[in-house]
Design an enzyme around this catalytic site. Structure first.
Site, PDB file in Angstrom:
ATOM      1  N   GLU A  68       0.836  -1.200   0.000  1.00  0.00           N
ATOM      2  CA  GLU A  68       0.000   0.000   0.000  1.00  0.00           C
ATOM      3  C   GLU A  68       0.869   1.247   0.000  1.00  0.00           C
ATOM      4  OE1 GLU A  68      -3.625   2.215   2.421  1.00  0.00           O
ATOM      5  OE2 GLU A  68      -3.464   0.033   2.415  1.00  0.00           O
ATOM      6  N   GLU A  93       4.797   5.080   3.922  1.00  0.00           N
ATOM      7  CA  GLU A  93       4.244   6.369   4.344  1.00  0.00           C
ATOM      8  C   GLU A  93       5.388   7.307   4.704  1.00  0.00           C
ATOM      9  OE1 GLU A  93       2.225   9.391   4.883  1.00  0.00           O
ATOM     10  OE2 GLU A  93       0.956   7.629   4.499  1.00  0.00           O
ATOM     11  N   ASP A 120       9.983   7.592   0.617  1.00  0.00           N
ATOM     12  CA  ASP A 120       9.271   7.920  -0.611  1.00  0.00           C
ATOM     13  C   ASP A 120       8.907   6.648  -1.361  1.00  0.00           C
ATOM     14  OD1 ASP A 120       8.403   9.091  -3.051  1.00  0.00           O
ATOM     15  OD2 ASP A 120      10.434   8.950  -3.841  1.00  0.00           O
ATOM     16  N   ASP A 143      -3.490  12.347  -2.928  1.00  0.00           N
ATOM     17  CA  ASP A 143      -3.726  13.781  -3.092  1.00  0.00           C
ATOM     18  C   ASP A 143      -4.345  14.035  -4.468  1.00  0.00           C
ATOM     19  OD1 ASP A 143      -3.542  16.564  -3.499  1.00  0.00           O
ATOM     20  OD2 ASP A 143      -1.764  16.703  -2.222  1.00  0.00           O
ATOM     21  N   LYS A 147      -6.865  21.407  -8.469  1.00  0.00           N
ATOM     22  CA  LYS A 147      -6.797  22.503  -9.433  1.00  0.00           C
ATOM     23  C   LYS A 147      -6.294  21.978 -10.782  1.00  0.00           C
ATOM     24  CE  LYS A 147      -6.079  26.185  -6.049  1.00  0.00           C
ATOM     25  NZ  LYS A 147      -5.185  27.289  -5.597  1.00  0.00           N
ATOM     26  N   ASP A 179     -12.033   9.844  -3.550  1.00  0.00           N
ATOM     27  CA  ASP A 179     -13.327  10.472  -3.292  1.00  0.00           C
ATOM     28  C   ASP A 179     -13.502  11.735  -4.136  1.00  0.00           C
ATOM     29  OD1 ASP A 179     -11.406  11.873  -1.948  1.00  0.00           O
ATOM     30  OD2 ASP A 179     -12.476  11.973  -0.034  1.00  0.00           O
ATOM     31  N   THR A 216     -13.855   3.239   5.753  1.00  0.00           N
ATOM     32  CA  THR A 216     -13.335   4.119   6.795  1.00  0.00           C
ATOM     33  C   THR A 216     -14.462   4.960   7.396  1.00  0.00           C
ATOM     34  OG1 THR A 216     -12.884   5.969   5.298  1.00  0.00           O
ATOM     35  CG2 THR A 216     -11.150   4.295   5.534  1.00  0.00           C
ATOM     36  N   LYS A 217     -14.227   5.498   8.599  1.00  0.00           N
ATOM     37  CA  LYS A 217     -15.216   6.370   9.239  1.00  0.00           C
ATOM     38  C   LYS A 217     -15.482   7.597   8.371  1.00  0.00           C
ATOM     39  CE  LYS A 217     -14.078   5.025  13.990  1.00  0.00           C
ATOM     40  NZ  LYS A 217     -13.544   5.485  15.301  1.00  0.00           N
ATOM     41  N   PHE A 218     -14.423   8.139   7.794  1.00  0.00           N
ATOM     42  CA  PHE A 218     -14.560   9.301   6.910  1.00  0.00           C
ATOM     43  C   PHE A 218     -15.435   8.961   5.709  1.00  0.00           C
ATOM     44  CE2 PHE A 218     -13.057  11.465   3.070  1.00  0.00           C
ATOM     45  CZ  PHE A 218     -13.226  12.792   3.426  1.00  0.00           C
TER      46      PHE A 218
END
Length: 238
Positions: A68, A93, A120, A143, A147, A179, A216-218
């Site tokens: 992951e 991470e 990285d 991310d 824009k 999302d 996930t909770k989000f």
């Protein structure tokens, strides 16, 4: 864990390297996170080296391996490792508090099939992961660079898709989730023309959230508010 690298992308989507010395100011650790790094890193931490890992040696067994990229605070990754003890999991991470939180949760859950990089992801993939060695690569909620002028900074680009393809076994799967609907469309554009892949969606678009990816909770809160999440799964076929 004395140095960490971060990847940046230019306007053509090419990877740039920016190396910086690691300092604690880059992420405040809670006492629990710091303690988890100190106590769990010797067993679950992977120090970056530009040589392919011997996965059987790292995990003490031969098993299918899931990697992951950018696991955040690590709750979902730990849950996946806990629910699939037959698989090996590697998480990458750059955010140190996330590494500490992941190690803390993994230790509390008694997980033994998880290893973690604080580095990285591009360098790890390019140099520390052998070609054809992974069963699944996961990229959840990267991310979105929402824009338009920043879209070429998104991690999912043709060059990245080819790198992931090389690291997957034949039949292995690249699983993405976002999302941001616009980013899902961007992912589809990139992956649909990437050689050596087959979209696992019956209609050539997205797939329902598979059971192996925890809600996930989000994400659950987003569903209640009518927000969408898009999963894409592409199998390596060549």
């Amino acid at each position: 864990m004395s140095e960490v690298t971060t990847a940046e992308f230019n306007e053509e989507g090419k990877y740039l390297r920016k190396i910086r010395s690691f300092v604690l100011r880059e992420g405040r650790l809670t006492k629990g996170q710091a303690q988890a790094i100190e106590t769990q890193w010797p067993t679950m931490g992977l120090d970056y080296s530009p040589a392919p890992l011997d996965l059987a040696d790292v995990f003490g067994r031969k098993a299918d391996t899931v990697l992951e990229i950018g696991f955040g605070m690590g709750a979902s990754l730990v849950q996946m490792a806990q629910e699939a003890p037959e698989l090996n999991f590697i998480g990458i991470e750059v955010h140190k508090p996330g590494v500490g939180s992941c190690l803390s949760d993994a230790a509390a859950a008694g997980v033994t099939n998880l290893r973690v990089y604080h580095h990285d992801a591009m360098e790890v993939l390019e140099h520390a992961i052998a070609d054809g060695s992974l069963t699944r690569v996961q990229l959840f909620f990267p991310d979105p660079w929402h824009k338009k002028r920043h879209h070429k900074r998104r991690i999912v680009q043709a060059e990245f898709a080819e790198l992931i393809r090389r690291k997957l076994k034949i039949g292995g799967v690249f699983h993405m989730a976002t999302d941001w609907e616009n980013y899902s469309e961007h992912m589809l554009e990139v992956m649909n023309v990437a050689s050596g892949y087959k979209n696992q969606s019956a209609d050539g678009t997205v797939v329902p959230r598979p059971d192996h990816r925890p809600l996930t909770k989000f994400e659950a809160r987003g569903h209640r508010l009518g927000h969408g999440v898009w999963d894409l799964m592409f199998e390596r076929i060549a």
